[in-house]
Design an enzyme around this catalytic site. Structure first.
Site, PDB file in Angstrom:
ATOM      1  N   SER A 103       0.817  -1.212   0.000  1.00 15.86           N
ATOM      2  CA  SER A 103       0.000   0.000   0.000  1.00 15.86           C
ATOM      3  C   SER A 103       0.851   1.263   0.000  1.00 15.86           C
ATOM      4  O   SER A 103       1.637   1.486  -0.911  1.00 15.86           O
ATOM      5  CB  SER A 103      -0.951  -0.050   1.201  1.00 15.86           C
ATOM      6  N   ASP A 245      -2.565   6.112  -3.292  1.00 16.00           N
ATOM      7  CA  ASP A 245      -1.403   5.488  -2.672  1.00 16.00           C
ATOM      8  C   ASP A 245      -0.914   4.364  -3.575  1.00 16.00           C
ATOM      9  O   ASP A 245      -1.410   4.199  -4.686  1.00 16.00           O
ATOM     10  CB  ASP A 245      -1.732   4.988  -1.261  1.00 16.00           C
ATOM     11  N   ASP A 247      -1.241   1.178  -3.847  1.00 15.01           N
ATOM     12  CA  ASP A 247      -2.130   0.163  -4.421  1.00 15.01           C
ATOM     13  C   ASP A 247      -3.507   0.727  -4.754  1.00 15.01           C
ATOM     14  O   ASP A 247      -4.409  -0.021  -5.125  1.00 15.01           O
ATOM     15  CB  ASP A 247      -2.251  -1.051  -3.500  1.00 15.01           C
ATOM     16  N   ASP A 249      -6.082   1.922  -3.185  1.00 13.46           N
ATOM     17  CA  ASP A 249      -7.341   1.640  -2.495  1.00 13.46           C
ATOM     18  C   ASP A 249      -7.822   2.851  -1.704  1.00 13.46           C
ATOM     19  O   ASP A 249      -8.831   2.774  -1.013  1.00 13.46           O
ATOM     20  CB  ASP A 249      -7.233   0.408  -1.593  1.00 13.46           C
TER      21      ASP A 249
END
Length: 450
Positions: A103, A245, A247, A249
């Site tokens: 992340s 960010d 990833d 999400d």
């Protein structure tokens, strides 16, 4: 890797140090056995994705080998956002999904996020069972393994990214024409997808942080480093900036003037939009204990109830599913739109925010101004036993006294760290001076008790 294997969001650590290929292989073998047993499937199907970290190549190889060793049919989806992996797990009918990403963490770290059938993050009890089996697998070498035709097969999932992009665009009701935005992809998993999605939705897009090389993910860019985005928005004279960010999400935003719009404000804007259309189920939104009191006041004034959960978007999702609600999120920018996603999705969140701008003709600054954020102070207090401190009668008495002092104009939250011997003291008050004074006063009580 000492202590509990699973953290707030999967297994995470320094790649090839405490998060080794051997550990990754054990985790997914255990996950395949647990999730296959729960679903009654003899040969589970697994979808595997990753962000562009260099270590992801190594860990992907271990994950694929572990799943095949467990007898799973493996579908590699390549580099794509975590919410895309969750969506593909659901849309393909797979038994589990594995996302290799840390992340917003820096490049040396990596992680493994697991999803069950339907694209849902795992409850604590399932994670505990997987962890138990990992311990057994790492201690014993005589465990049963599939052989011959029972060994899993490996292939690529065709059009994985395109399928996800089509899904995102299906949620946009009107063109975003006339909106000029800057998107920061954090040199991460959405670096290629995010600019394309916003352009195809009709916006004029300038991209930064969209050239991943395996080493530069989250390096001075993205939702944890908003300076470059603020500068680019001003230089481009854009209407707003969107920050993801590593990833993707989560989503944060900045106004045309460079003011940061956090997850509380974005959640409020989206909740009000659904509320106006009669689409906010039970007129209730889900938030975590970290949401600012100003957010709660905005929702109360609009006639919207707030259901509060522990920190973590999986707890937000659990509450949404349990009550059949439609929207929830975190101050950090993880928002879950349950009608369209099974986890926090930064691109879906940005599209909802942009759609609200297009629908109302309002600037982001005007939309976000509905939340009057109270000054907040957070003090981390080192202690010898964090659980004993928060259960102390003396600490409880001090908290009760402060809550009576602040009334409805402020808020106190004491929270033990999940990984360190720390107690986090958070205070919100009408002024920064009062928030600082009260937080430091409570921190002194916590330190004295410990």
């Amino acid at each position: 890797m000492g202590g509990r294997l699973f953290g707030t969001d999967g297994v995470r650590g320094r790649a090839n140090d405490d998060l080794t290929p051997e550990l990754a292989l054990s985790v997914v073998r255990a996950a395949a056995s647990v999730l296959a047993d729960r679903d009654g499937t003899s040969r589970p199907v697994a979808v595997v994705g990753r962000d562009p970290r260099a270590s992801g190549e190594m860990l992907e190889a271990a994950v694929v080998a572990g799943l095949a060793s467990a007898g799973a049919q493996v579908l590699r989806a390549g580099v794509l956002p975590t919410p895309a992996l969750a969506f593909l797990t659901e849309s393909t009918g797979a038994d589990l999904g594995v996302m290799i990403s840390a992340s917003h963490n820096p490049m040396p770290d990596n992680g493994i996020k697991l999803f069950s059938r339907g694209g849902h993050k795992l409850p604590d009890a399932v994670e505990a069972e997987i962890e138990r089996i990992v311990t057994v697998l790492r201690r014993r070498t005589d465990t049963h393994r599939p052989v011959g035709a029972e060994i899993g097969r490996v292939g690529d999932l065709p059009r994985a990214a395109d399928t996800y992009v089509d899904h995102l665009l299906s949620t946009v009701d009107r063109p975003l024409s006339g909106i000029r935005l800057v998107v920061d992809g954090a040199h991460g998993a959405a670096a290629a997808i995010a600019p394309e999605v916003y352009r195809r939705a009709g916006a004029e897009v300038h991209a930064i942080g969209c050239r991943p090389d395996g080493w530069n993910i989250n390096d001075g860019v993205g939702s944890t480093h908003l300076g470059p985005l603020v500068e680019a928005v001003r230089a481009q004279r854009a209407d707003l900036g969107i920050a993801h960010d590593g990833d993707a999400d989560r989503c944060l935003a900045v106004t045309a003037d460079g003011e940061v719009v956090d997850g509380d404000a974005i959640l409020a804007v989206c909740a009000l939009a659904l509320h106006e259309r009669g689409a906010l189920k039970e007129d209730t939104v889900v938030a975590t204990v970290m949401s600012n009191l100003g957010f709660h006041h905005t929702m109360r004034d609009a006639g919207i109830a707030v259901l509060t959960t522990a920190v973590g978007d999986r707890y937000v999702l659990e509450a949404l599913r349990a009550r059949g609600l439609s929207l929830g999120g975190e101050q950090s920018g993880h928002l879950v739109f349950l009608e369209h996603a099974t986890t926090g999705d930064g691109l879906l969140t940005a599209l909802a925010l942009l759609s609200r701008m297009a629908e109302t003709g309002s600037s982001l600054a005007r939309l976000a101004s509905v939340v009057h954020r109270l000054p907040q102070t957070l003090v981390n207090v080192p202690v010898s036993d964090r659980l004993a401190v928060v259960e102390s009668d003396e600490v409880a008495g001090a908290v009760n006294a402060v809550e009576a002092e602040l009334g409805d104009s402020g808020r106190v939250l004491l929270r033990p760290s999940g990984t360190e011997q720390l107690v986090r003291v958070m205070v919100e008050a009408p002024t920064q001076r009062q928030a600082d004074e009260v937080a430091n006063r409570l921190a002194g009580v916590v330190a004295a008790v410990s």
